[in-house]
Design a protein around this motif. Structure first.
Motif, mmCIF file in Angstrom:
data_model
loop_
_atom_site.group_PDB
_atom_site.id
_atom_site.type_symbol
_atom_site.label_atom_id
_atom_site.label_comp_id
_atom_site.label_asym_id
_atom_site.label_seq_id
_atom_site.Cartn_x
_atom_site.Cartn_y
_atom_site.Cartn_z
ATOM 1 N N HIS B 348 12.506 -1.910 1.658
ATOM 2 C CA HIS B 348 11.715 -2.880 1.122
ATOM 3 C C HIS B 348 10.347 -2.069 1.172
ATOM 4 N N VAL B 349 9.256 -2.719 0.223
ATOM 5 C CA VAL B 349 8.165 -2.139 0.078
ATOM 6 C C VAL B 349 7.337 -3.024 1.250
ATOM 7 N N LEU B 350 6.272 -2.122 2.060
ATOM 8 C CA LEU B 350 5.483 -2.549 2.839
ATOM 9 C C LEU B 350 4.139 -2.079 2.626
ATOM 10 N N LEU B 351 3.045 -2.936 2.806
ATOM 11 C CA LEU B 351 1.584 -2.779 2.523
ATOM 12 C C LEU B 351 0.889 -2.738 4.219
ATOM 13 N N PHE B 352 0.212 -1.976 4.367
ATOM 14 C CA PHE B 352 -0.778 -2.185 5.609
ATOM 15 C C PHE B 352 -2.106 -2.333 5.403
ATOM 16 N N PRO B 353 -2.579 -3.715 5.407
ATOM 17 C CA PRO B 353 -4.002 -3.865 5.363
ATOM 18 C C PRO B 353 -4.543 -3.810 6.723
ATOM 19 N N SER B 354 -5.967 -3.366 6.645
ATOM 20 C CA SER B 354 -6.676 -2.889 8.072
ATOM 21 C C SER B 354 -7.985 -3.657 8.203
ATOM 22 N N CYS B 359 -6.921 -7.607 3.356
ATOM 23 C CA CYS B 359 -5.930 -8.409 3.227
ATOM 24 C C CYS B 359 -6.239 -9.581 2.066
ATOM 25 N N PHE B 360 -7.468 -9.666 1.640
ATOM 26 C CA PHE B 360 -7.833 -10.361 0.594
ATOM 27 C C PHE B 360 -7.028 -9.581 -0.717
ATOM 28 N N ASP B 361 -7.407 -8.304 -1.063
ATOM 29 C CA ASP B 361 -6.973 -7.572 -2.071
ATOM 30 C C ASP B 361 -5.292 -7.604 -2.032
ATOM 31 N N PHE B 362 -4.855 -7.282 -1.046
ATOM 32 C CA PHE B 362 -3.410 -7.104 -0.813
ATOM 33 C C PHE B 362 -2.834 -8.381 -1.179
ATOM 34 N N GLY B 363 -3.492 -9.564 -0.795
ATOM 35 C CA GLY B 363 -2.828 -10.858 -1.293
ATOM 36 C C GLY B 363 -2.760 -11.013 -2.513
ATOM 37 N N ALA B 364 -3.628 -10.517 -3.432
ATOM 38 C CA ALA B 364 -3.105 -10.582 -4.822
ATOM 39 C C ALA B 364 -2.555 -9.356 -5.207
ATOM 40 N N ASP B 365 -2.715 -8.166 -4.954
ATOM 41 C CA ASP B 365 -1.878 -7.162 -5.201
ATOM 42 C C ASP B 365 -0.273 -7.204 -5.144
ATOM 43 N N ALA B 366 -0.022 -7.748 -3.700
ATOM 44 C CA ALA B 366 1.545 -7.908 -3.357
ATOM 45 C C ALA B 366 2.133 -8.738 -4.513
ATOM 46 N N LEU B 367 1.179 -9.902 -4.837
ATOM 47 C CA LEU B 367 1.803 -10.785 -5.860
ATOM 48 C C LEU B 367 2.156 -9.967 -7.284
ATOM 49 N N ASP B 368 1.391 -9.041 -7.588
ATOM 50 C CA ASP B 368 1.484 -8.348 -8.702
ATOM 51 C C ASP B 368 2.451 -7.410 -8.565
ATOM 52 N N LEU B 369 2.543 -6.873 -7.268
ATOM 53 C CA LEU B 369 3.662 -5.766 -7.224
ATOM 54 C C LEU B 369 5.069 -6.200 -7.054
ATOM 55 N N ALA B 370 5.085 -7.321 -6.431
ATOM 56 C CA ALA B 370 6.358 -8.173 -6.453
ATOM 57 C C ALA B 370 6.996 -8.404 -7.848
ATOM 58 N N ASP B 371 6.089 -8.767 -8.620
ATOM 59 C CA ASP B 371 6.397 -9.313 -9.942
ATOM 60 C C ASP B 371 6.763 -7.975 -10.843
ATOM 61 N N ARG B 372 5.985 -6.934 -10.502
ATOM 62 C CA ARG B 372 6.415 -5.665 -11.328
ATOM 63 C C ARG B 372 7.710 -5.105 -10.734
ATOM 64 N N LEU B 373 7.804 -5.098 -9.680
ATOM 65 C CA LEU B 373 8.988 -4.168 -9.055
ATOM 66 C C LEU B 373 10.063 -5.210 -8.754
ATOM 67 N N GLN B 374 9.991 -6.444 -9.050
ATOM 68 C CA GLN B 374 10.926 -7.374 -9.016
ATOM 69 C C GLN B 374 11.752 -7.457 -7.582
ATOM 70 N N THR B 375 11.094 -7.364 -6.337
ATOM 71 C CA THR B 375 11.573 -7.277 -5.163
ATOM 72 C C THR B 375 10.500 -7.840 -4.289
ATOM 73 N N PRO B 376 11.106 -7.945 -2.900
ATOM 74 C CA PRO B 376 10.203 -8.544 -1.738
ATOM 75 C C PRO B 376 9.253 -7.497 -1.517
ATOM 76 N N ILE B 377 7.820 -7.846 -1.171
ATOM 77 C CA ILE B 377 6.881 -7.170 -0.851
ATOM 78 C C ILE B 377 6.466 -7.755 0.689
ATOM 79 N N LEU B 378 6.397 -6.731 1.818
ATOM 80 C CA LEU B 378 5.927 -7.287 2.835
ATOM 81 C C LEU B 378 4.645 -6.947 3.414
#
Ligand code: TPP
Ligand code: SF4
Ligand code: MG
Lengths: 351, 609
Positions: B348-354, B359-378
């Motif tokens: 699974h794809v993991l993102l590590f905010p610091s 967190c704000f940026d990844f909140g939106a990016d994770a949704l884009d990545l999930a749609d783009r990659l069609q997979t769970p993003i943690l």
């Protein structure tokens, strides 16, 4: 095993529905279940109900868990998306699918193992949430796909194919659904198309959560003497409360009771089943009476079938949550993103 | 006694549920508003009322915001139960504030610290008749006393009180009164200012102070999430709660008053992830927030979503292991469990905010990545980031940004497709085209299963088809490595480097400065995602010695690097902290320095010119 597409030959004599479609347009791929499995009759009833209602065959989401029963969504409505998900978790997936697009008809198919054992928690909570869907349990009192273990709906005293008795109390999903406040609760028998098809139609048109427990004998593992969910047993012990004929939602759902009469129904295996119709004192709008009746007949060793309860003024989850009418999956940036300007105020509140 | 400006650690010891949080928060906020960098930390029990809770503020002009070891400079000891422990934690020469309405047991006294007794209970006895009020105002009273003795601008605090109780004006006066009681007592009865003083500087620019969970919620909202399903678990609960709060403000249709979102507090985490996956399958952006135990429960579904290729976003606000107690402490211990969650071959794809901004940026990016990659993003946050107010760059959104909904065919596009194959790798990136249910009357419908399907989503148990599919998923994984956020690298050509992620960023600058002073100069790489991009490999390849910082026992990031990049384990030196507090600069410096000493590695005694 590979997928077999059904040959698309149109039968000239098949009647067309209001959309100009025939029943064939509502079918799925060829079933891989055992010949004579009750589940196939349920799929056929769904096909017939949807075709007769002239519902657009691509506007469904078909969700299931895992089990022989849960395989069936690929055997009906091929033009719609289906999702064979996780054992016991169909309710949550159906909830999510319904959240995303409330305009689709949602049919969930589950088994008694799927819904009464591993998924009992999810079953209870989807009833509470009143998701607008038709939830069907193909109830065979056994775990078909794992080859015949007892399920939690199996009656105490019923024996397995190997002759072992079930020592534990059974869970009645109908009783549970009534207790948890489902707004449409019915039970039927896979072999009783005449009763099942109108129930499916009514369930599909019902606003809110519609539950049908369909006794659906497993010919491989639970159709022997001693089983209380075999064709023979069920035929002898069935008592039908309503021959619910579907009536469009603007009219009230009435029950076509003919007190005292009997009706013979054709069974999938060629035999006939005699249903006794209830006298007209049964009121499907009385939840308490429905629950009492189910328990009473159960104590007498009988399975009540028919439309047991319906709340004509029911509501659904979206109404409860006050979500916008437009499906959430159609909303775009303009609808969803407050934009950079709104962040000024938010940033200021954190300084 | 020389005065120390803007550089100290203060800790408040309170009883959980005594209303101290708001006074303590105001203390930190006041310094922040005076332009001084601050870091706040809550240390709290799994309890609602009665057990001890601590709030720590580190004040530091150089922006060192990691937890500092070696005791606190100022202790506000308001909890009799932990008094002994609290007294012991004061650094020699430090200050102890306590309520001297009752005499202090001699065994609890220390001669090497300054005791500042204030008779809070007695002072408030006459002012407030209600016992509950007295308890609450005690917190405000010590705030007033601290303001006087540390030289906090009083108007900054009164301004905050007025803002906080705006609309409830009746509460403003008693609060200000309590502040004044504390201030006046300190001025009239306590000798001069403390050694530690604050003074206005201008180091915070346009920064904000916010917790990561709120930021995550806002990012998800900006990123277009419409479905949120969750089950309460500390420290993740406030993600869903903040989403609900902001959605209620900013996602209600003006004409109809109806919600453009759906939030379901589900019966458990199994249902939460099931709902998210059902919604993702049906084309709505959806997310859940949980912590370790929830990830465990979600694992079966995560595997399904990986195989069935369904977008989903999961925020894991990490905490320490099972049960209650320690779990309300911070850790980064879910990496391995999340990276390979579930049965079958999964990754699974993991993102590590610091930071909150991330967190704000990844909140939106994770949704884009999930749609783009069609997979769970943690998204792997933790308690330290999620539940504490952290200083951060302000939130920003590019109004020209469009959501990346990935490869989705609409009805029109389907018309142009001869034969739709859900799992066909048309573009060679391992990602197929999907359709939402109900799109087209006769085209694009498919049946979703975990395994057992061919490129056209038709049922098959053919071994070849299975292998083809699994190999395509590997290709998709390689594509993911090019799309996820790149590591942040500072490479000055040193021989040694340090690799870290998430909240280990907080103490990092301080650790590097401490090490620099001992002649150890490290290049840095902050990993922001898994799978690792090419830059991660090349950073590792271009350094002889690499320290990998993990806030878990088993060096989980190090394991991922060894496992995924085939790095020689001997080259990766593990720096670990797993005591449940956040990792400190002292800890990192100590361990790195120790390695240099035991391995007799060369240090630079002079700065390279
Ligand atoms: C988590 C999990 N545990 C066990 C199984 C194995 N399993 C598959 S189907 C099934 C029982 C299905 O019984 P039921 O829902 O009654 O469906 P039927 O086959 O009888 O129609 C079990 C236990 C599984 N797929 N997943
Ligand atoms: S095993 Fe039983 S339930 Fe499964 S397909 Fe065969 S008859 Fe049906
Ligand atoms: Mg079964």
């Amino acid at each position: 095993m590979t997928f077999v597409a059904k040959p698309k030959v149109h039968h000239p004599r098949l009647p067309l529905n209001e959309l100009g479609l025939t029943r064939r347009d509502y079918e799925g791929s060829v079933s891989t279940l055992c010949a004579g499995c009750g589940h196939d009759s349920v799929s056929a009833a769904i096909v017939q109900a949807c075709a007769e209602l002239s519902l657009p065959p691509h506007r469904f989401s078909k969700i299931s868990g895992i089990g022989c029963s849960s395989k069936t969504p690929s055997y009906f409505l091929n033009r719609s998306h289906g999702f064979n998900s996780v054992h016991g978790r169909m309710p949550s997936v159906a909830t999510g699918a319904n959240m995303a697009n409330q305009d689709l008809y949602c049919i969930g198919v589950s088994g008694d193992g799927d819904s009464a054992s591993i998924g009992l928690g999810q079953f209870a909570h989807i009833v509470r949430r009143r998701i607008n869907m038709l939830y069907i349990v193909d109830n065979n009192g056994t775990y078909g796909l794992t080859k015949g273990q007892f399920s939690a709906t199996n009656d105490k005293g019923s024996t397995s194919k190997k002759g072992k008795p079930n020592l534990y109390e059974s869970i009645d999903l109908v009783g549970l659904a009534l207790q948890l406040g489902a707004s449409f609760v019915a039970r039927s028998f896979s072999g009783d198309k005449k009763q099942l098809v109108p129930l499916i139609k009514a369930g599909l048109m019902h606003k809110g959560f519609a539950f049908i427990d369909v006794i659906s004998p497993c010919v491989a593992f639970n159709n022997h003497q001693g089983s209380t969910k075999s064709y023979d047993y069920v035929r002898g012990h069935i008592e039908s409360v309503t021959m619910a004929d579907f009536i469009a939602p603007q009219q009230e759902i009435t029950a076509d009771y003919e007190p005292g009469s009997t009706e013979d129904v054709a069974m999938p295996d060629g035999s006939r089943m005699r249903l006794r119709k209830l006298d007209d004192s049964y009121d499907p709008r009385d939840r308490f009476a429905a629950l009492a009746h189910v328990l009473e007949r159960q104590a007498a060793g009988e399975v009540v079938t028919g439309l047991l309860y319906v709340d004509p003024d029911s509501t659904d989850c979206h109404e409860i949550m006050n979500t916008i009418q437009k499906p959430l999956n159609t909303l775009v940036e303009n609808d969803l993103c407050p934009g950079n300007g709104a962040l000024d105020r938010i940033n200021a509140s954190y300084r | 006694m020389s005065t120390v400006y803007n550089d100290f650690v203060i800790r408040f010891a309170n009883v959980n549920g005594s209303g101290s949080a708001s006074a303590n928060g105001m203390f930190a906020k006041a310094l922040f508003r005076m332009g001084i960098p601050v870091a706040t930390r809550n240390i709290f029990p799994s309890n609602i009322q009665g057990l001890p809770t601590w709030f720590e503020v580190r004040v530091n002009e150089r922006g060192y915001l990691g937890r500092r070891e070696g005791g606190v400079d100022v202790m506000v000891a308001m909890n009799a139960e932990t008094y002994a422990e609290d007294v012991a934690s004061v650094t020699p020469g430090g200050y102890l504030f306590y309520d001297n309405s009752k005499p202090l047991a001699p065994s609890l006294r220390r001669s090497d610290i300054h005791e500042i007794g204030i008779p809070f209970s007695n002072l408030l006895l006459t002012e407030y008749t209600d016992i509950k009020q007295r308890g609450l105002f005690k917190n405000i009273t010590y705030l007033g006393a601290l303001a006087e003795l540390l030289n906090i601008e009083f108007e900054v605090i009164t301004g905050m009180v007025s803002a906080q109780y705006k609309g409830k004006d009746a509460l403003i006066r008693p609060n200000i009164n309590a502040l004044e009681i504390g201030r006046n007592y300190a001025r009239d009865y306590l000798g001069g200012p403390l050694k530690f003083q604050v003074r206005r500087v201008d180091l915070n620019g346009d920064k904000i102070m916010v917790d990561g969970n709120t930021a995550a919620a806002l990012g998800s909202l900006y990123g277009g999430a419409t479905v949120c399903a969750w089950y309460p678990i500390t420290p993740s609960t406030s993600v869903a709660e903040a989403f609900e709060r902001y959605a209620g403000q900013m996602r209600v249709d003006k004409e109809t008053g109806q919600n453009k979102f759906a939030i379901i507090q589900s019966e458990d985490e199994l249902a939460a992830i099931g709902i998210v996956i059902g919604a993702g399958w049906n084309g709505a952006r959806s997310f859940t927030a949980t912590s370790g135990p929830g990830i465990s429960l979600m694992s079966e579904f995560l595997g399904l979503a990986y195989f069935a290729e369904i977008p989903a976003v999961i925020w894991d606000i990490q905490r320490a292991g099972p049960s209650t107690g320690m779990p309300t402490r911070t850790q980064q211990a879910d990496l391995i469990g999340s990276a390979y969650a579930s049965h079958g071959d999964t990754r699974h794809v993991l993102l590590f905010p610091s930071t909150p901004r991330e967190c704000f940026d990844f909140g939106a990016d994770a949704l884009d990545l999930a749609d783009r990659l069609q997979t769970p993003i943690l998204v792997m946050s933790d308690l330290e980031l999620g539940m504490n107010d952290n200083m951060s760059e302000p939130f920003a959104w590019d109004d020209s940004r469009m959501y990346d909904r990935g490869k989705v065919l609409d009805a029109e596009a389907l018309e142009g497709v001869n034969r739709f194959g859900r799992y066909l790798d048309v573009d060679g990136d391992g990602i197929g085209y999907r359709t939402y249910p109900g799109t087209h009357p006769s085209k694009g419908a498919f049946f979703t299963r975990g395994t057992s399907r061919d490129e056209f989503a038709a049922y098959t148990e053919s071994p070849d088809a299975y292998v083809r599919n699994m190999d395509r998923l590997v290709k998709k994984w390689e594509t993911a490595a090019t799309l996820v956020p790149k590591a942040e690298i500072h490479d000055r050509g040193q021989k040694a480097g340090i690799i870290y992620y998430g909240t280990s960023a907080l103490p990092m600058q301080e650790a590097l400065d401490l090490l620099g002073a001992e002649g150890i100069h490290l290049d840095q790489m902050r990993i922001r995602a898994f799978p690792f991009g090419a830059e991660v490999r090349s950073f590792i390849e271009s350094h002889d010695v690499l320290f990998v910082v993990d806030q878990n026992r088993d060096g989980q990031m190090r394991q991922l690097l060894v496992n995924e990049l085939g790095v020689d384990p001997a080259r990766l030196v593990s720096i670990r902290y797993y005591g449940g507090l956040s990792i400190s600069a002292d800890h990192i410096q100590g361990k790195v320095s120790e390695h240099y000493t035991t391995r007799k590695l060369a240090r630079l005694t002079e700065v390279k010119s």
